[in-house]
Design a protein around this motif. Structure first.
Motif, short mmCIF file in Angstrom:
data_model
loop_
_atom_site.label_atom_id
_atom_site.label_comp_id
_atom_site.label_asym_id
_atom_site.label_seq_id
_atom_site.Cartn_x
_atom_site.Cartn_y
_atom_site.Cartn_z
N PHE A 61 0.83 -1.20 0.00
CA PHE A 61 0.00 0.00 0.00
C PHE A 61 0.87 1.25 0.00
O PHE A 61 0.59 2.22 -0.70
N GLY A 62 1.93 1.25 0.82
CA GLY A 62 2.78 2.43 0.94
C GLY A 62 3.45 2.80 -0.36
O GLY A 62 3.52 3.98 -0.73
N SER A 63 3.96 1.80 -1.08
CA SER A 63 4.61 2.07 -2.36
C SER A 63 3.60 2.57 -3.39
O SER A 63 3.87 3.52 -4.14
N SER A 68 1.44 6.75 -6.83
CA SER A 68 0.23 7.34 -7.40
C SER A 68 0.16 8.84 -7.11
O SER A 68 -0.33 9.61 -7.95
N ILE A 69 0.65 9.27 -5.94
CA ILE A 69 0.67 10.71 -5.65
C ILE A 69 1.67 11.41 -6.56
O ILE A 69 1.40 12.50 -7.09
N ARG A 70 2.84 10.82 -6.75
CA ARG A 70 3.84 11.40 -7.66
C ARG A 70 3.23 11.58 -9.06
O ARG A 70 3.42 12.61 -9.72
N CYS A 71 2.53 10.57 -9.50
CA CYS A 71 1.91 10.62 -10.83
C CYS A 71 0.85 11.71 -10.88
O CYS A 71 0.75 12.46 -11.86
N ASN A 92 -2.13 -6.34 -17.24
CA ASN A 92 -2.38 -6.19 -15.81
C ASN A 92 -1.09 -6.31 -15.00
O ASN A 92 -0.92 -7.22 -14.19
N HIS A 93 -0.17 -5.37 -15.18
CA HIS A 93 1.05 -5.36 -14.38
C HIS A 93 0.88 -4.40 -13.21
O HIS A 93 -0.13 -3.68 -13.11
N ILE A 94 1.85 -4.36 -12.31
CA ILE A 94 1.68 -3.56 -11.09
C ILE A 94 1.78 -2.06 -11.34
O ILE A 94 1.48 -1.27 -10.43
N HIS A 95 2.18 -1.66 -12.53
CA HIS A 95 2.27 -0.23 -12.82
C HIS A 95 0.95 0.36 -13.31
O HIS A 95 0.78 1.57 -13.30
N PHE A 96 0.04 -0.49 -13.74
CA PHE A 96 -1.20 -0.03 -14.35
C PHE A 96 -2.02 0.83 -13.39
O PHE A 96 -2.63 1.82 -13.78
N SER A 97 -2.03 0.45 -12.11
CA SER A 97 -2.88 1.14 -11.14
C SER A 97 -2.34 2.51 -10.74
O SER A 97 -3.05 3.30 -10.13
N ALA A 103 -5.50 9.48 -11.55
CA ALA A 103 -6.60 10.13 -12.25
C ALA A 103 -7.82 10.26 -11.35
O ALA A 103 -8.51 11.29 -11.36
N LEU A 104 -8.10 9.24 -10.57
CA LEU A 104 -9.25 9.27 -9.67
C LEU A 104 -9.08 10.31 -8.58
O LEU A 104 -10.07 10.92 -8.13
N TYR A 105 -7.85 10.54 -8.13
CA TYR A 105 -7.61 11.60 -7.14
C TYR A 105 -8.01 12.96 -7.70
O TYR A 105 -8.47 13.83 -6.96
N LEU A 106 -7.81 13.15 -9.01
CA LEU A 106 -7.94 14.46 -9.62
C LEU A 106 -9.27 14.69 -10.33
O LEU A 106 -9.53 15.79 -10.81
#
Length: 463
Positions: A61-63, A68-71, A92-97, A103-106
């Motif tokens: 979760f932390g990573s 995601s915040i950096r993005c 479906n790799h770990i970078h997709f999310s 985007a959902l944050y914004l």
């Protein structure tokens, strides 16, 4: 026998929402998916969030929170804002999310599309987006907006008839609709230990878990490789996932070809196409898992019916509590009040979509002025409101992970100089879903070959 706690997921979602609102002071934030995800990732930084079964990579979760915040900061610096559209394509790799959550944050609309479509040479890499000053991360705040009006997902759907369309699902639609997947569960957070995702990222069934795995706090097992029976068997044997949501066609393939023990699954939900009693009987032979049919539609953000152990054989379940529902004669629009009389299923409620993106005409055809959604499916009910599927009133075919419009294929075939008339339909197939078949009437004196028609379709239709 203990009774089922059907309200447990609602209690939990209200608790998570209340914690977010306590931080922000904005009552509607209980449906703001970006803030719900952000809060959940902050809550337990060491929890294993996701795993890529193809590479063995995992992330906490932390990573995921940090990336995601950096993005999100980078997207803001690029000028992207609420109401813009982000198109995501990839396995479906770990970078997709990472961009997905950013985007959902914004308040940016997320449109996941088929990764095989290809891209041009003008794009920004994820590694570039993650190069952000640490001070900006500390100062980051998600965008405030109305979750009932702000679109979170643009998702491909069959709608009622014709070519595929793009449904607009708001943050509130999804936060209410998706929770009904978990209506049979009583323990929250972590209703199940590990979910395996087999759907491609552009399908809403994958989106269910991209959106809710942090909120519900379970580990998401996915793979950046193609989900072949061999690879599926390897993943199941190695990681022992406890839950799967899968189409009956794909599960049929896995049951016959994947070499694995299906008894690791505690819960199996099947949906996306017709589920036969024969299929369920075969599935019960290889697993002790609880098996449920997940019946719903993209335009309602998830399930519309729920099953339990008392569900009648052959029934897809009873209406969920979050929707109004009625059966209507699709030709006369008469509301059907009698049991055992087929009719089109109509829905109304907070999970019903906002409309089709850039398609006002189809929106008006599908949504009535008083908010009822026409499903395009024909069902009937018994005296206890167990609902039984009869047929699709809509025309769109589903071939494996592709949506095929008969009218689109017909328009291509009609370009052949030797074709007088054509009708395209589907033949049910256990593994493929619908096998597309064209019935061709040649022009007088012409004899177009089957291969000519196949070559024409292959070059003229994008699946």
């Amino acid at each position: 026998m203990a009774s089922q706690a059907y309200d447990a997921v609602h209690w939990y979602m209200e608790e998570v929402g209340a914690r977010v609102v306590a931080k922000t002071g904005i009552p509607s934030d209980r449906h703001h998916l970006g803030k719900l995800i952000l809060h959940s990732l902050q809550d337990d930084p060491d929890f294993i969030f996701q795993m890529d079964g193809a590479t063995g990579e995992s992330e906490t979760f932390g990573s995921a929170l940090d990336r995601s915040i950096r993005c999100a900061v980078s997207l803001t610096n690029m000028g992207l804002k609420k109401g813009d559209v982000m198109v995501l394509m990839g396995p479906n790799h770990i970078h997709f999310s990472v961009p997905h959550n950013a985007a959902l944050y914004l308040g940016i609309m997320v449109a996941c599309v088929d990764a095989t479509l290809g891209v041009n040479n003008h794009y920004t890499t994820l590694s570039q987006l993650l190069k952000v000053d640490d001070a900006a991360i500390k100062n980051f705040r998600p965008t405030d907006f109305d979750p009932a009006e702000t679109v979170a997902y643009l998702t491909s759907t069959s709608g009622t008839t014709g070519v595929p369309k793009t449904a607009m699902l708001t943050h509130k639609n999804l936060s209410i609709g998706i929770r009904y997947i978990w209506i049979e569960f009583s323990k929250f957070p972590t209703p199940t230990r590990m979910v395996i995702v087999t759907s491609p990222a552009q399908w809403l069934s994958a989106g269910f878990h991209y959106l809710f795995s942090p909120i519900m706090k379970y580990t998401r097992l996915q793979t950046s490789a193609t989900v072949t029976p061999e690879h599926f068997g390897e993943l199941v044997n190695k990681y022992k996932p406890t839950y799967i949501l899968i189409s009956p066609t794909l599960m049929t393939t896995m049951m016959s070809k994947a070499k694995c023990d299906f008894n690791c699954f505690e819960n199996i939900q099947v949906g996306g196409s017709a589920v036969t009693q024969e299929f369920l009987a075969d599935l019960k032979k290889i697993t002790n898992a609880k098996i449920y049919i997940l019946y719903g539609m993209s335009e309602v953000s998830g399930p519309t019916l729920q099953q339990d152990e008392s569900t009648q054989p052959g029934s897809y379940g009873r209406p969920i509590g979050g929707l109004e529902l009625k059966l209507v004669d699709p030709k006369t629009y008469r509301v059907i009040t009698e049991p055992h009389v087929p009719g089109e299923l109509w829905y109304r409620g907070p999970s019903v979509f906002k409309g089709y993106y850039n398609n006002e005409e189809m929106t008006k055809e599908t949504l009535t002025e008083d908010g009822w959604l026409k499903s395009g499916d024909i069902l009937y009910r018994d005296e206890a409101w167990n609902l039984f599927f009869v047929e699709r009133y809509k025309l769109l075919l589903k071939y494996r992970n592709h949506q095929v419009s008969p009218s689109e294929v017909e328009s291509v075939i009609m370009k052949h100089p030797g074709v007088f008339q054509v009708a395209v339909t589907g033949i049910p197939d256990r593994e493929c879903g619908d096998l597309v078949v064209a019935c061709v009437v040649p022009k007088s004196g012409c004899s177009p070959s089957a291969q000519e028609i196949k070559d024409l379709v292959k070059g003229g239709v994008v699946f």
